[in-house]
Design a protein around this motif. Structure first.
Motif, PDB file in Angstrom:
ATOM      1  N   ILE A 245       0.817  -1.218   0.000  1.00 29.15           N
ATOM      2  CA  ILE A 245       0.000   0.000   0.000  1.00 29.15           C
ATOM      3  C   ILE A 245       0.850   1.267   0.000  1.00 29.15           C
ATOM      4  O   ILE A 245       0.316   2.371  -0.009  1.00 29.15           O
ATOM      5  CB  ILE A 245      -0.952   0.030   1.213  1.00 29.15           C
ATOM      6  N   ALA A 246       2.172   1.124   0.005  1.00 29.99           N
ATOM      7  CA  ALA A 246       3.056   2.289   0.161  1.00 29.99           C
ATOM      8  C   ALA A 246       2.934   3.269  -0.988  1.00 29.99           C
ATOM      9  O   ALA A 246       3.066   4.480  -0.796  1.00 29.99           O
ATOM     10  CB  ALA A 246       4.504   1.819   0.303  1.00 29.99           C
ATOM     11  N   ALA A 247       2.674   2.777  -2.206  1.00 32.33           N
ATOM     12  CA  ALA A 247       2.637   3.654  -3.378  1.00 32.33           C
ATOM     13  C   ALA A 247       1.231   4.145  -3.701  1.00 32.33           C
ATOM     14  O   ALA A 247       1.017   4.770  -4.745  1.00 32.33           O
ATOM     15  CB  ALA A 247       3.217   2.916  -4.585  1.00 32.33           C
ATOM     16  N   LEU A 248       0.269   3.880  -2.813  1.00 26.56           N
ATOM     17  CA  LEU A 248      -1.125   4.211  -3.091  1.00 26.56           C
ATOM     18  C   LEU A 248      -1.591   5.412  -2.276  1.00 26.56           C
ATOM     19  O   LEU A 248      -1.045   5.720  -1.216  1.00 26.56           O
ATOM     20  CB  LEU A 248      -2.025   3.006  -2.764  1.00 26.56           C
ATOM     21  N   ASP A 249      -2.627   6.075  -2.778  1.00 24.41           N
ATOM     22  CA  ASP A 249      -3.258   7.159  -2.030  1.00 24.41           C
ATOM     23  C   ASP A 249      -3.851   6.605  -0.741  1.00 24.41           C
ATOM     24  O   ASP A 249      -4.255   5.431  -0.676  1.00 24.41           O
ATOM     25  CB  ASP A 249      -4.377   7.804  -2.848  1.00 24.41           C
ATOM     26  N   VAL A 250      -3.933   7.462   0.277  1.00 27.85           N
ATOM     27  CA  VAL A 250      -4.444   7.030   1.584  1.00 27.85           C
ATOM     28  C   VAL A 250      -5.852   6.474   1.468  1.00 27.85           C
ATOM     29  O   VAL A 250      -6.208   5.479   2.106  1.00 27.85           O
ATOM     30  CB  VAL A 250      -4.413   8.208   2.583  1.00 27.85           C
ATOM     31  N   SER A 251      -6.691   7.085   0.624  1.00 26.04           N
ATOM     32  CA  SER A 251      -8.074   6.627   0.477  1.00 26.04           C
ATOM     33  C   SER A 251      -8.153   5.232  -0.133  1.00 26.04           C
ATOM     34  O   SER A 251      -9.094   4.482   0.112  1.00 26.04           O
ATOM     35  CB  SER A 251      -8.863   7.618  -0.390  1.00 26.04           C
ATOM     36  N   ILE A 252      -7.136   4.886  -0.943  1.00 27.60           N
ATOM     37  CA  ILE A 252      -7.119   3.571  -1.599  1.00 27.60           C
ATOM     38  C   ILE A 252      -6.475   2.523  -0.705  1.00 27.60           C
ATOM     39  O   ILE A 252      -6.788   1.335  -0.796  1.00 27.60           O
ATOM     40  CB  ILE A 252      -6.365   3.652  -2.948  1.00 27.60           C
ATOM     41  N   GLN A 253      -5.578   2.935   0.186  1.00 24.68           N
ATOM     42  CA  GLN A 253      -4.867   1.994   1.044  1.00 24.68           C
ATOM     43  C   GLN A 253      -5.829   1.128   1.852  1.00 24.68           C
ATOM     44  O   GLN A 253      -5.659  -0.095   1.936  1.00 24.68           O
ATOM     45  CB  GLN A 253      -3.929   2.749   1.989  1.00 24.68           C
ATOM     46  N   ALA A 254      -6.846   1.758   2.443  1.00 23.31           N
ATOM     47  CA  ALA A 254      -7.801   1.011   3.272  1.00 23.31           C
ATOM     48  C   ALA A 254      -8.543  -0.034   2.437  1.00 23.31           C
ATOM     49  O   ALA A 254      -8.796  -1.146   2.911  1.00 23.31           O
ATOM     50  CB  ALA A 254      -8.785   1.968   3.929  1.00 23.31           C
ATOM     51  N   GLN A 255      -8.885   0.320   1.191  1.00 26.71           N
ATOM     52  CA  GLN A 255      -9.586  -0.634   0.323  1.00 26.71           C
ATOM     53  C   GLN A 255      -8.736  -1.869   0.052  1.00 26.71           C
ATOM     54  O   GLN A 255      -9.222  -3.007   0.100  1.00 26.71           O
ATOM     55  CB  GLN A 255      -9.952   0.044  -0.999  1.00 26.71           C
ATOM     56  N   VAL A 256      -7.444  -1.650  -0.235  1.00 29.43           N
ATOM     57  CA  VAL A 256      -6.545  -2.766  -0.544  1.00 29.43           C
ATOM     58  C   VAL A 256      -6.319  -3.633   0.695  1.00 29.43           C
ATOM     59  O   VAL A 256      -6.323  -4.869   0.615  1.00 29.43           O
ATOM     60  CB  VAL A 256      -5.207  -2.244  -1.101  1.00 29.43           C
TER      61      VAL A 256
END
Length: 330
Positions: free
Chosen positions: A189-200
């Protein structure tokens, strides 16, 4: 997953794992030293759990994950998966084991071939290991895309047509293609937006329950590790500093380095944030090509003594299930 629901059945056992990269100099390319990226780590991963591996950038987390999967030829040590020492297997024998162990890479932009369609990317492991016919592969790919929340109609699209979060879902689908039991999640999740991190992260948790997966979750995000992991291991300069259940490590850390890491995590309550004590580490991270003698953390440790500079601390179980490498931990 709750800690109590994890079995004590050891799926993966790592003993004194070392991964040193040689340093060459001169016209004749003589070896003059080595980068000790991983320098003798020992731990177990239980079936069905998520073990977090945390530490500063450059501490050897990702190298450890790749060494465990034998993407590197390790310098020394044992990696036992389901009772078999992977370091002793031939290439052909390792090829038969690989479907059971997969990896989700950190950068979803770099780990997908831009010239391959989504269907070919996810179906490549099936083709490589000669699994099923073309029609069955197509059905399997479409099923995997549904599982990770992508539209099966996207199979003929290319990676550049997807967002970062969608590309990471593609990487997850590819990792699931061969029904693995163990997955190394290298900062997924390091390269993702914060809003997308939770989804992943929620997707990874759902897949773990659905398929009975075991994760080694590599990250520097201590807040996310606390949310997703059952146990947490702390690395510093290629060595293991501490390993414990999540609640014990966050509630009562024993190693000075762990305490410093946790003190850097912001507290959402402003009043508590203003009152709590912070442990600020001085100095820079030493070079893994020339680590300090004794305890590798002694140059930055706020409580270091003379013994710490001379003697390497033993990796010991100070409390049930709570391991630490520190002379002064009690």
């Amino acid at each position: 997953m709750a800690v109590e629901s994890v079995t004590t059945d050891v799926l993966l056992r790592v003993e004194n794992l070392k991964m040193h990269f040689p340093i060459y100099k001169g016209v004749f390319r003589r070896q003059v030293g080595a980068v000790r990226a991983v320098d003798g780590i020992t731990f177990d991963v239980f079936r069905g759990e998520t073990l977090g591996l945390v530490g500063e950038s450059g501490c050897g987390k990702s190298t450890a994950g790749r060494s465990i999967l034998q993407l590197y030829e390790v310098t020394e040590g044992k990696v036992e998966f389901q009772g078999r020492d992977l370091t002793k297997l031939s290439q052909e024998e390792m090829r038969k084991v690989r479907p059971h162990m997969q990896m989700i890479f950190q950068d979803p932009h770099a780990c997908l071939n831009p010239r391959m369609t989504l269907g070919n990317i996810v179906g490549e492991p099936l083709l490589e290991h000669r699994v099923s016919s073309a029609k069955e592969r197509q059905e399997r790919v479409e099923g995997l895309l549904k599982t990770v929340g992508l539209n099966p109609a996207f199979t003929n699209r290319y990676p550049h047509e997807f967002s970062g979060g969608q590309r990471q879902r593609i990487g997850i689908a590819r990792a699931l293609a061969l029904n693995p039991e163990f997955i190394v999640c290298d900062e997924p999740i390091a390269a993702l937006d914060v809003s997308i991190q939770a989804q992943v992260v929620n997707l990874l948790e759902d897949l773990q329950v659905e398929f009975g997966l075991t994760y080694l979750f590599i990250s520097h995000d201590l807040s996310m590790v606390r949310h997703i992991c059952d146990r947490v291991a702390v690395m510093y300069l290629g060595r293991m500093m501490e390993l414990s259940s999540r609640d014990n490590l966050y509630g009562e850390p024993l190693h000075p380095y762990t305490k410093a890491l946790l003190s850097a995590v912001p507290v959402p309550n402003p009043e508590l944030e203003a009152k709590r004590e912070r442990t600020i580490l001085v100095g820079d991270l030493p070079s893994p090509a020339n680590p300090p003698s004794g305890c590798v953390f002694n140059t930055r440790c706020p409580i270091a003594q003379k013994r710490c500079t001379e003697e390497v601390p033993a990796w010991r179980e100070l409390r049930p299930g709570h391991f630490v490498a520190c002379h002064l931990a009690e």
